[in-house]
Design an enzyme around this catalytic site. Structure first.
Site, PDB file in Angstrom:
ATOM      1  N   ASP A 103       0.832  -1.210   0.000  1.00 39.19           N
ATOM      2  CA  ASP A 103       0.000   0.000   0.000  1.00 39.19           C
ATOM      3  C   ASP A 103       0.865   1.259   0.000  1.00 39.19           C
ATOM      4  O   ASP A 103       2.005   1.237   0.465  1.00 39.19           O
ATOM      5  CB  ASP A 103      -0.841   0.091   1.281  1.00 39.19           C
TER       6      ASP A 103
HETATM    7  N1  URA Z   1      -1.428  -5.930   3.783  1.00 38.40           N
HETATM    8  C1  URA Z   1      -1.858  -4.670   3.825  1.00 38.40           C
HETATM    9  O1  URA Z   1      -2.868  -4.365   4.445  1.00 38.40           O
HETATM   10  N2  URA Z   1      -1.130  -3.715   3.184  1.00 38.40           N
HETATM   11  C2  URA Z   1       0.004  -3.995   2.520  1.00 38.40           C
HETATM   12  O2  URA Z   1       0.625  -3.094   1.962  1.00 38.40           O
HETATM   13  C3  URA Z   1       0.430  -5.326   2.473  1.00 38.40           C
HETATM   14  C4  URA Z   1      -0.299  -6.284   3.107  1.00 38.40           C
END
Ligand code: URA
Length: 236
Positions: free
Chosen positions: A102
């Site tokens: 993310d």
């Molecule tokens: N899980 C999440 O919530 N965000 C990420 O970036 C990776 C795994």
């Protein structure tokens, strides 16, 4: 990579002919007493066919980036900085991120121009472990840890999550290892047990850990052992 693969890529031999050349004892690798077709070699090894040194020439690139917060996992975007902006312009051509993190997550991100490798590393069928350090809004209770470990149903989905391995690191910090990669999975799992992820950092993928020498935004090339480890080979 296997020695017969190395030979087939650096000579006009087929894989079968390469195996035969190895069996006939025509191939040597500096520093190795005996070699077989399946012997693991890297692009840096000195491989000899008779008196001729074979030179590995590869256009394939494999990088690890300590993804900083605030950049998105895309190759281009009209408004936001992408992970490719962390690399020198001369290196960006053809590279793509392997899987996603993310915008608000940091840590280990792999980049490559080798689509096959990318597919193997991120294939859901391989159930590669991905290790995250999560900073939470409140302490992780035993009940929460148990639910995460057993698997749970996420909102809008029809299949419970695969069991996660959870380790409490501090009052409001845990390490969580997932063997699948659903959308925003760690954040949604913690929300599902009544907690909230405040910060998320990926520490490892398969047998490959983020190099602690890399500050956020820094990157480096992977070694051959790391390329193998990322797709489930021996830990590097
Ligand atoms: N899980 C999440 O919530 N965000 C990420 O970036 C990776 C795994």
């Amino acid at each position: 990579m296997r020695l017969d693969y190395f030979l087939a890529h650096t000579t006009a031999m087929s894989r079968k002919e390469a195996r035969q050349a190895v069996a006939r004892g025509q191939v040597r690798v500096t520093g190795m007493d005996r070699v077989k077709a399946a012997t693991a070699v890297s692009s840096e090894d000195q491989v000899w066919l008779g008196p001729t040194r074979l030179q590995w020439v590869s256009n394939e690139r494999y990088l690890m980036l300590n993804k900083p917060l605030g950049v998105i996992c895309a190759t281009q975007d009209a408004h936001q900085s992408t992970v490719l902006d962390c690399l020198p312009e001369t290196l960006r051509q053809g590279l793509h991120p392997v899987g996603r993190l993310d915008k608000d997550s940091s840590g280990l991100l792999l980049l490559t121009n080798d689509g096959q490798w990318s597919h193997r590393v991120s294939s859901p069928a391989k159930h590669q472990g991905k290790v995250y350090r999560a900073t939470l809004a409140s302490g992780l209770t035993d009940a929460m840890a148990r639910q995460l470990g057993e698997g749970l149903m996420l909102k809008g989905e029809s299949r419970i999550t695969r069991p996660a391995v959870v380790e409490v690191l501090a009052d409001n910090q845990c390490r969580i290892t997932l063997s699948e990669g659903r959308y925003h999975q760690v954040r949604r799992m913690l929300a599902a047990v009544g907690n909230h992820v405040q910060a998320l950092h990926r520490e490892a993928i398969g047998g490959l850990s983020l190099d602690p020498a890399l500050a956020p935004g820094e990157w480096r090339e992977l070694t051959a052992a790391e390329v193998a480890a990322a797709e489930g080979g021996p830990r590097a």
